[in-house]
Design an enzyme around this catalytic site. Structure first.
Site, mmCIF file in Angstrom:
data_model
loop_
_atom_site.group_PDB
_atom_site.id
_atom_site.type_symbol
_atom_site.label_atom_id
_atom_site.label_comp_id
_atom_site.label_asym_id
_atom_site.label_seq_id
_atom_site.Cartn_x
_atom_site.Cartn_y
_atom_site.Cartn_z
ATOM 1 N N GLU A 290 8.341 -0.224 7.462
ATOM 2 C CA GLU A 290 8.409 1.246 7.544
ATOM 3 C C GLU A 290 7.014 1.723 7.161
ATOM 4 O O GLU A 290 6.593 1.559 6.009
ATOM 5 C CB GLU A 290 9.440 1.808 6.557
ATOM 6 C CG GLU A 290 10.840 1.218 6.675
ATOM 7 C CD GLU A 290 11.575 1.629 7.931
ATOM 8 O OE1 GLU A 290 11.081 2.515 8.653
ATOM 9 O OE2 GLU A 290 12.642 1.050 8.204
ATOM 10 N N CYS A 324 5.421 10.206 3.853
ATOM 11 C CA CYS A 324 5.177 9.612 5.174
ATOM 12 C C CYS A 324 5.582 10.616 6.244
ATOM 13 O O CYS A 324 5.058 10.613 7.344
ATOM 14 C CB CYS A 324 5.954 8.319 5.322
ATOM 15 S SG CYS A 324 7.637 8.456 4.742
HETATM 16 P P1 NDP Z 1 0.188 0.728 0.460
HETATM 17 O O1 NDP Z 1 0.283 0.181 1.837
HETATM 18 O O2 NDP Z 1 -1.142 0.860 -0.151
HETATM 19 O O3 NDP Z 1 1.057 -0.175 -0.558
HETATM 20 C C1 NDP Z 1 2.423 -0.390 -0.364
HETATM 21 C C2 NDP Z 1 2.882 -1.591 -1.154
HETATM 22 O O4 NDP Z 1 2.276 -2.773 -0.636
HETATM 23 C C3 NDP Z 1 2.492 -1.550 -2.632
HETATM 24 O O5 NDP Z 1 3.537 -2.090 -3.398
HETATM 25 C C4 NDP Z 1 1.267 -2.451 -2.681
HETATM 26 O O6 NDP Z 1 1.024 -2.983 -3.963
HETATM 27 C C5 NDP Z 1 1.696 -3.522 -1.692
HETATM 28 N N1 NDP Z 1 0.617 -4.346 -1.141
HETATM 29 C C6 NDP Z 1 -0.662 -4.009 -0.922
HETATM 30 N N2 NDP Z 1 -1.325 -5.067 -0.378
HETATM 31 C C7 NDP Z 1 -0.436 -6.074 -0.244
HETATM 32 C C8 NDP Z 1 -0.497 -7.402 0.250
HETATM 33 N N3 NDP Z 1 -1.623 -7.930 0.737
HETATM 34 N N4 NDP Z 1 0.610 -8.171 0.234
HETATM 35 C C9 NDP Z 1 1.778 -7.663 -0.233
HETATM 36 N N5 NDP Z 1 1.899 -6.416 -0.730
HETATM 37 C C10 NDP Z 1 0.816 -5.622 -0.720
HETATM 38 O O7 NDP Z 1 0.969 2.134 0.496
HETATM 39 P P2 NDP Z 1 1.079 3.267 -0.609
HETATM 40 O O8 NDP Z 1 1.772 2.747 -1.817
HETATM 41 O O9 NDP Z 1 -0.225 3.941 -0.766
HETATM 42 O O10 NDP Z 1 2.119 4.260 0.104
HETATM 43 C C11 NDP Z 1 1.731 5.208 1.034
HETATM 44 C C12 NDP Z 1 1.963 4.758 2.457
HETATM 45 O O11 NDP Z 1 3.337 4.419 2.647
HETATM 46 C C13 NDP Z 1 1.663 5.840 3.475
HETATM 47 O O12 NDP Z 1 1.003 5.278 4.563
HETATM 48 C C14 NDP Z 1 3.051 6.331 3.869
HETATM 49 O O13 NDP Z 1 3.097 6.953 5.132
HETATM 50 C C15 NDP Z 1 3.835 5.062 3.820
HETATM 51 N N6 NDP Z 1 5.260 5.312 3.681
HETATM 52 C C16 NDP Z 1 6.099 5.101 4.743
HETATM 53 C C17 NDP Z 1 7.441 5.425 4.670
HETATM 54 C C18 NDP Z 1 8.382 5.182 5.806
HETATM 55 O O14 NDP Z 1 9.601 5.191 5.577
HETATM 56 N N7 NDP Z 1 7.909 4.987 7.012
HETATM 57 C C19 NDP Z 1 7.993 6.021 3.457
HETATM 58 C C20 NDP Z 1 7.030 6.176 2.378
HETATM 59 C C21 NDP Z 1 5.715 5.828 2.506
HETATM 60 P P3 NDP Z 1 -0.153 -2.365 -4.908
HETATM 61 O O15 NDP Z 1 0.246 -0.969 -5.210
HETATM 62 O O16 NDP Z 1 -0.113 -3.266 -6.078
HETATM 63 O O17 NDP Z 1 -1.414 -2.451 -4.111
#
Ligand code: NDP
Length: 528
Positions: A290, A324
């Site tokens: 997502e 999002c």
């Molecule tokens: P990120 O993509 O930065 O991070 C999301 C998660 O992925 C975090 O837990 C992060 O951990 C983890 N992560 C980062 N790198 C890796 C990796 N290499 N391997 C595994 N896990 C990893 O997103 P944000 O937290 O900034 O959230 C915002 C984004 O989420 C926006 O783009 C938004 O649109 C989207 N979103 C989409 C939704 C949907 O339903 N379509 C709903 C809500 C948000 P860490 O924080 O430790 O880096």
């Protein structure tokens, strides 16, 4: 959440809550504030686990406030959690589905009981305003219940198929949906409750065991949700919770061969990388992604402009533009463009930015320093390319000095060829443009990699045309409560098309739960 008043909290109803919600929130605020700064373990195999490296979780509204201290897990903790979840799988997957449903319903009831404490934690940790925070907690319980409902409505997904047309044999066929194994849930900062508990609930109801890895900005809320699952009586190892950097801990989980399936919610860039890395295995593993959005609202010359202005403003600036589903593009038919802007500017001027635990605040801070800098950099870029209709500055003086506060910003006159029309900014900035026709608006609306949500204001015949032509997973028409935001399980299941999501089936909807299961056809033949 359904209070004695009969009020049901959803993102559509949250603008007029009964007074008791405020009173309960304020009581919880006092209670939760006494617990700030405590240390929280990982949760592996039913035990709290502590590591040598730790990190602090600070409030984005006041960075002097330490909300909690969390463990910096790595590859070793990832391996321990996968092993624990693997050991718990045979027994959990063979537990009758009715018992799993009953335990998950208990977990949802505990979430309801703790809604105000969880809501306060989210207001402090994410910077969500009161009702947004309570909405996220209430949605989590509803998502879990919705998965339970679907399991029951489908009788555990066990169905008799046709008997083979054989003479001399009784050849019966049964279709059974079975869980996969260890399911990994990686969640983003902006919905740390619903996007941790919702997918985890679905995976668990289906019979998988689960590891959750929340965003490093929001480990606390996710831990509170895991506590609800633990306290509902899930056996050891069935749900595990790891905190630590995505780039190391998250990556180790993705690369672990014994993880059977994945739900990732987050940015498109990180999600696409995970998608590729998760594919480096001996077989194809189910992957629910997502991802981000660049959600448009289209306003026709026939629109009710008051409804349009209200819906656009709420969706542009709810949660500081960090949804999002945030409305980040507004395409308005030329004859009503000026009249819409005349309504948007005063509505936006009335929004209160500040401490998100306070009753009258609509926008809290953005999540961290990096987002705050993003906002400043976008403002600089827009300063060269367009004109600010509202906002256009960071708020860093006085009470704002210790947090990441941004002024809600509508922008006009940016060329439709500018890169910001296609970039998910994830801060409170929304671009407006004048268009000659609805066809032009639709062409622009669809011309992005994303396809999450979209909104429309206009006549009902036009709305049908909008639904049919818009490339997005959730499309709203004439909704003053939110142009592009406010989905709720069972009403508006949530999921994206194109670069906004991979499964094509929306969470909190009819077709979501089977994504966590694989089909087995059981053919039993008897002579006779
Ligand atoms: P990120 O993509 O930065 O991070 C999301 C998660 O992925 C975090 O837990 C992060 O951990 C983890 N992560 C980062 N790198 C890796 C990796 N290499 N391997 C595994 N896990 C990893 O997103 P944000 O937290 O900034 O959230 C915002 C984004 O989420 C926006 O783009 C938004 O649109 C989207 N979103 C989409 C939704 C949907 O339903 N379509 C709903 C809500 C948000 P860490 O924080 O430790 O880096």
């Amino acid at each position: 959440m359904k209070a004695e008043t009969g009020f049901r909290l959803t993102y559509a109803t949250m603008f007029n809550p009964p007074e008791t919600m405020h009173t309960c929130f304020e009581e919880a605020l006092v209670r939760v504030r006494t617990r700030l700064g405590g240390e929280h373990g990982l949760f592996i195999d039913g035990r709290d686990v502590f590591t040598a490296d730790k990190f602090e979780d600070r409030s984005p509204a006041d960075t002097d406030v330490v909300l909690g201290v969390f463990q910096k897990g790595g590859a070793q903790e990832a391996a321990a959690a996968v092993a624990a979840a693997g050991r718990a799988f045979p027994s959990w997957s063979k537990t009758p589905w009715q018992e799993r449903v009953s335990m998950l319903r208990r977990a949802a009831a505990i979430m309801d009981e703790r809604i105000f404490d969880i809501g306060v934690a989210m207001a402090l940790e994410v910077g969500k305003n009161r009702m947004e925070a309570l909405g996220d907690a209430a949605e989590t319980a509803d998502l879990v219940r919705y998965s339970c409902d679907r399991m029951e409505a489908n009788n555990g997904f066990i169905n008799e198929m046709g008997c083979d047309p054989l003479s001399g044999f009784d050849s019966r066929n049964t279709s059974v949906l079975c869980p996969y194994g260890v399911w990994l849930v990686i969640s983003p900062f902006n919905y740390p409750s619903a996007l941790t508990g919702g997918p985890a609930g679905a995976a668990l109801v289906a019979g998988n065991t689960v590891i959750v890895k929340p965003a490093s900005d929001t480990p606390w809320t996710a831990r509170l949700i895991v506590d609800c699952l633990r306290d509902a009586g899930l056996p050891n190892g069935v749900v595990n919770y790891l905190t630590g950097p995505g780039s190391t801990l998250g990556q180790a989980l993705i690369e672990h061969p014994d993880v059977a399936g994945l739900t990732f919610t987050g940015s498109k860039a990180v999600g696409m990388g995970i998608y590729r890395d998760f594919a480096k295995s001996n077989w194809v593993r189910p992957t629910i992604l997502e991802l981000g959005g660049k959600n448009p609202a289209i306003v026709s010359r026939h629109a009710d402009l008051d409804d349009a202005a209200s819906g656009i403003m709420r969706s542009a600036f709810g949660l500081q533009g960090q949804k999002c589903s945030a409305c980040s593009r507004v395409l308005v038919e030329a004859p009503v463009y000026d009249a819409l802007v005349e309504r948007l500017a005063p509505l936006t001027a009335k929004l209160v930015v500040g401490d998100p635990t306070e009753r009258n605040v609509y926008l809290g801070p953005v999540i961290n320093k990096s987002s705050f800098h993003d906002f400043q950099n976008y403002l600089e870029e827009i300063g060269q390319a367009g004109r600010f209709l509202t906002g256009g500055k960071v708020l860093a003086e006085g009470a704002y000095g210790k947090g990441y506060f941004c002024d809600p910003t509508f922008v006009a006159d940016v060329s439709l060829f500018h890169r910001l029309w296609k970039t998910e900014m994830f801060v409170p900035i929304t671009l407006l443009a004048r268009v000659a026709s609805l066809e032009e608006a639709m062409a622009i609306a669809n011309d992005v990699d994303y396809g999450l949500t979209a909104g429309f204001y206009g006549a009902e015949e036009e709305a049908s045309w909008f639904f049919e032509h818009c490339e997005a997973g959730i499309v709203y028409a004439n909704r003053p409560q939110g142009a592009t935001t406010g989905a709720w399980p069972g009403f508006q299941p949530f999921g994206g098309w194109k670069g906004s999501g991979a499964s094509g089936k929306n969470a909190g909807g009819l077709y979501y739960l089977p994504l966590y299961m694989r089909e087995q056809i059981r053919n039993l033949v008897r002579r006779g």
